[in-house]
Design a protein around this motif. Structure first.
Motif: not given
Length: 395
Positions: A258-284
């Motif tokens: 569960l810790t591994i899953y949550e840690a990967a989620g931290l990385f996803g949350a960190l990149l998800g917003g920045s990528l959506s700024d560049r690629l668009g919210r709908k694509k993410m």
């Protein structure tokens, strides 16, 4: 050369990403969310100390989460009044209430403290994320990534800090940990006192009915997405260790997974917003819908040795969608940021609570493998909802 420079418009303060202020909000969010996460570690000790039943313990979470239903109201007030004092004081208040559980004299006192902590947490999450969005300028997705990552970090570290504090200070010494929450409040005080906020400009905010009408084209598809996605997100967060122990994993390995899953989620949350700024919210969002169910299906079919890399990919794909969704709802009502977030988070709380119950019932009736598979399939059915979301410009 000077003419070329002058032709390029400079960004205003409102458009700039104010890294220091965003980081201050993120740090306070991490510190704040650390304290409600004490509860899972404290529950066994409180059961033993006060001879509580499982039903009585079930009310703990209800008292902590029920005040979240007030977030739309608090958000509406925040759009019309300068409520930065709420963002400043609530980390200290939440920390105080949760840490005092270590010396609570009885069951009723525990419920009162949890209700206070729940009210404080609801107020903080109604006001602070909109302010974090305000100082994120035109990079709202990036700002929401910082916000989401810090909260997930606090929820990840909270149980460990609680256990460490109890081991070192014993349960009656837990109130000393409230100093961390007070430190977060001091940080916010010094950062916020000079920042102009939209919340101070009451004349610019729409009435709540007008704000709802403005949000409707975005809110309705997002609610549909929440319905389709919540069962998978909550099933993984709550039942993953149970599923793995049923498959023969040790309790330590199940908890570590569960810790591994949550840690990967931290990385996803960190990149998800920045990528959506560049690629668009709908694509993410579509990326998450297309990948998370497939990875979940592969996970339940995979041998034990293949589950670790799949958990990392699942955590990223399931949780990377939260910052784009929070950015979308704020962009739908820029004059009512706090109200829009309050409505969004209120629905998210309600739908998530019901989804947890449904996922558990499916697990009891058909097994957790079937619960995970059906949750993944339901999320995949949410793809058409993305088509109804407005297109956002790439930055």
């Amino acid at each position: 050369m000077e003419e070329i420079r002058s032709a390029v418009p400079e960004k205003t303060t409102e458009e700039l990403f104010q890294a220091a202020n965003v980081s201050a909000f993120a740090s306070a969010h991490a510190m704040h969310d650390t304290f409600p996460a004490f509860l899972p570690s404290l529950a066994p000790l409180l059961i033993e100390k006060f001879s509580l039943s499982n039903t009585q313990v079930g009310l703990f979470t209800a008292c902590l989460r029920l005040p979240s239903m007030l977030q739309p109201l608090l958000g509406h007030l925040s759009d019309r009044r300068d409520l930065r004092w709420i963002a400043i004081l609530t980390p200290a208040l939440t920390a105080t209430a949760m840490s005092l559980l270590g010396i609570a004299p009885g069951y009723t006192a525990i419920l009162v403290l949890l209700l206070v902590a729940g009210l404080s947490s609801a107020a903080f999450h109604s006001v602070a994320p909109a302010m974090a969005g305000q100082v994120s300028g035109s990079q709202l997705g990036r700002g929401m990534s910082y916000w989401m990552v810090s909260g997930e970090l606090g929820r990840t570290l909270g149980p460990l800090i609680a256990v460490g504090a109890i081991s070192w200070l014993t349960l009656p010494g837990l109130p000393f940990t409230m100093l961390m929450g007070w430190a977060a409040s001091f940080i916010l005080y010094f950062r916020l006192r000079a920042i102009p906020m939209n919340a101070m400009q009451a004349s610019e905010g729409l009435p709540w009915r007008g704000a709802l009408r403005q949000m409707k084209p975005v809110l309705l598809p997002l609610i549909g997405l929440m319905v389709m996605r919540s069962m998978l997100e909550n099933a993984m967060a709550i039942y993953l260790p149970v599923y793995l122990t049923q498959k023969g994993a040790s309790l330590w390995l199940a908890g570590a997974s569960l810790t591994i899953y949550e840690a990967a989620g931290l990385f996803g949350a960190l990149l998800g917003g920045s990528l959506s700024d560049r690629l668009g919210r709908k694509k993410m969002i579509m990326f998450s819908i297309m990948t998370a169910p497939l990875l979940t299906g592969a996970f339940v079919l995979a041998p034990s040795a293949a589950r670790l890399p799949l958990l990392l990919l699942m955590g990223f794909s399931i949780l990377c969608v939260n910052p784009p969704m929070m950015a979308l709802i704020q962009e739908s009502a820029p004059q009512n940021r706090a109200f829009s977030l309050g409505v969004f988070l209120g629905f998210n709380f309600l739908i998530g609570s019901l989804a947890s119950i449904v996922a558990g019932a499916l697990g009891d009736t058909f097994g957790l493998t079937a619960a995970f598979a059906s949750s993944a399939g339901l999320y995949l059915l949410g793809a058409p909802m993305v088509l109804f979301l407005p297109r956002t410009p790439k930055r």
